[in-house]
Design a protein around this motif. Structure first.
Motif, short mmCIF file in Angstrom:
data_model
loop_
_atom_site.label_atom_id
_atom_site.label_comp_id
_atom_site.label_asym_id
_atom_site.label_seq_id
_atom_site.Cartn_x
_atom_site.Cartn_y
_atom_site.Cartn_z
N ASP A 1 0.83 -1.20 0.10
CA ASP A 1 -0.01 -0.02 -0.02
C ASP A 1 0.86 1.23 -0.19
O ASP A 1 0.38 2.34 -0.61
CB ASP A 1 -1.01 0.17 1.35
N GLY A 2 1.93 1.31 0.74
CA GLY A 2 2.90 2.34 0.81
C GLY A 2 4.11 2.61 -0.12
O GLY A 2 4.57 4.02 -0.14
N TYR A 3 4.38 1.57 -0.83
CA TYR A 3 5.54 1.61 -1.55
C TYR A 3 5.37 2.71 -2.87
O TYR A 3 4.54 2.37 -3.28
CB TYR A 3 6.36 0.40 -1.76
N ARG A 4 6.23 3.32 -3.20
CA ARG A 4 6.35 4.03 -4.25
C ARG A 4 7.59 4.10 -4.97
O ARG A 4 8.79 4.28 -4.31
CB ARG A 4 5.69 5.44 -4.05
N GLU A 5 7.85 3.76 -6.38
CA GLU A 5 8.93 3.67 -7.08
C GLU A 5 9.70 4.93 -6.93
O GLU A 5 8.86 6.11 -7.19
CB GLU A 5 8.58 3.13 -8.51
N GLY A 6 10.87 5.09 -6.87
CA GLY A 6 11.55 6.48 -7.05
C GLY A 6 11.59 7.33 -5.86
O GLY A 6 11.76 8.49 -5.87
N SER A 7 11.33 6.71 -4.73
CA SER A 7 11.05 7.54 -3.31
C SER A 7 12.42 7.98 -2.98
O SER A 7 13.45 7.27 -3.24
CB SER A 7 10.40 6.63 -2.43
N SER A 8 12.59 8.96 -2.26
CA SER A 8 13.64 9.44 -1.74
C SER A 8 13.99 8.36 -0.47
O SER A 8 13.20 7.69 -0.31
CB SER A 8 13.63 10.84 -1.14
N LEU A 9 15.26 8.68 0.06
CA LEU A 9 15.71 7.75 1.11
C LEU A 9 14.79 8.06 2.31
O LEU A 9 14.51 7.05 2.98
CB LEU A 9 17.12 8.15 1.26
N ALA A 10 14.43 9.21 2.60
CA ALA A 10 13.45 9.52 3.93
C ALA A 10 12.16 9.00 3.67
O ALA A 10 11.79 8.27 4.60
CB ALA A 10 13.72 11.04 4.05
#
Length: 274
Positions: A165-174
């Protein structure tokens, strides 16, 4: 007099035994972010690591019995060092290491009475997200090529559902770290994981030579605070924008209304009063 046990029943009993041992451990999450691969473990110990470096671009994460996966880690380091010395450092790959681990775990599972109670992830960071490699290995030597994220140990199904549900490709490290911590907290709604309760490391493709880096508790806390501030700022900004949009719609809605009468100059108003 020995009792006969069918091979099917023997394999089933071994698998159930290993799964129960792995489920008793604390979870580990591995996921990709914009600059590499992030490893997050629910592990307050600063000496007994679940996440370790294997080679220049390769890292290792494990759950289960510490002495068993530590033996596998040491074997992987020896394999990488010998092959890198005899051939070329570029010949040491996560796929080759995963094959070695699969053979070892498969042999132990089939030929010994007690299987290893471990589950592993071997990851290699590439020049971009498309060339990253993440391999998951189970107690019986099975190998899976994973993409995006992996959850193992503990209540892995609940953790994986939260990551889905929460994962998004290309997210920042934070952002990726906050997603991982929320997924680990999904196992127990009353538990809040502090920076000191986490073991965090990254394979950062922007570094040179050795790309593995372990994050200190202070750095973990800063990243989590930055992620929370970014989330709260984005939500408040959205609410303000919505309020402005709503007020604009109210002033311009409805049919052509009667224009308001312009106000009289101050001096006229004063004359009326007189």
């Amino acid at each position: 007099m020995p009792f006969y046990v069918s091979p099917e029943q023997q394999m089933k009993d071994k698998a159930d035994y290993a799964r129960k041992g792995i489920a008793r451990g604390r979870s580990v999450v591995v996921l990709q972010y914009d600059d590499g691969i992030l490893f997050v473990a629910d592990n307050p110990s600063r000496a007994l690591h679940k996440i370790s470096e294997i080679y220049d671009r390769i890292a290792f994460a494990a759950v289960g019995k510490y002495n068993e996966f530590e033996n596998l880690r040491l074997g992987g380091v020896r394999y990488a060092d010998i092959n890198g010395y005899q051939y070329d450092r570029r010949d040491v790959t996560a796929r080759g290491l995963a094959n070695v681990y699969a053979q070892s775990l498969g042999t132990i599972f089939t030929e010994t009475n007690k299987p290893y109670e471990v589950e592993l992830v071997v990851a290699e960071v590439g020049d971009d997200a498309e060339t990253d490699q993440i391999y998951r290995l189970t107690f019986d030597g099975s190998v899976a090529d994973e993409h995006g994220y992996v959850a193992m140990g503990g209540q892995a199904d609940a953790v994986a559902e939260s990551l889905k549900d929460g994962y998004r490709e290309g997210s920042s490290l934070a952002g990726a770290l906050r997603t991982a911590v929320r997924a680990l907290e999904a196992q127990d709604s009353d538990r809040h994981l502090e920076a000191t309760s986490l073991e965090v490391a990254v394979l950062d493709r922007n570094r040179e030579h050795r790309l593995f880096k372990r994050l200190a508790a202070a750095r973990i806390g800063d990243l989590l605070s930055a992620a929370d501030e970014g989330a709260s700022g984005g939500s408040s900004g959205g609410e303000d924008a919505g309020a402005d949009a709503g007020s604009g719609a109210d002033t311009g809605s409805g049919p052509a209304s009667k224009p308001s009468k312009p106000a009289k100059p101050a001096e006229d108003a004063g004359g009326d009063e007189d």
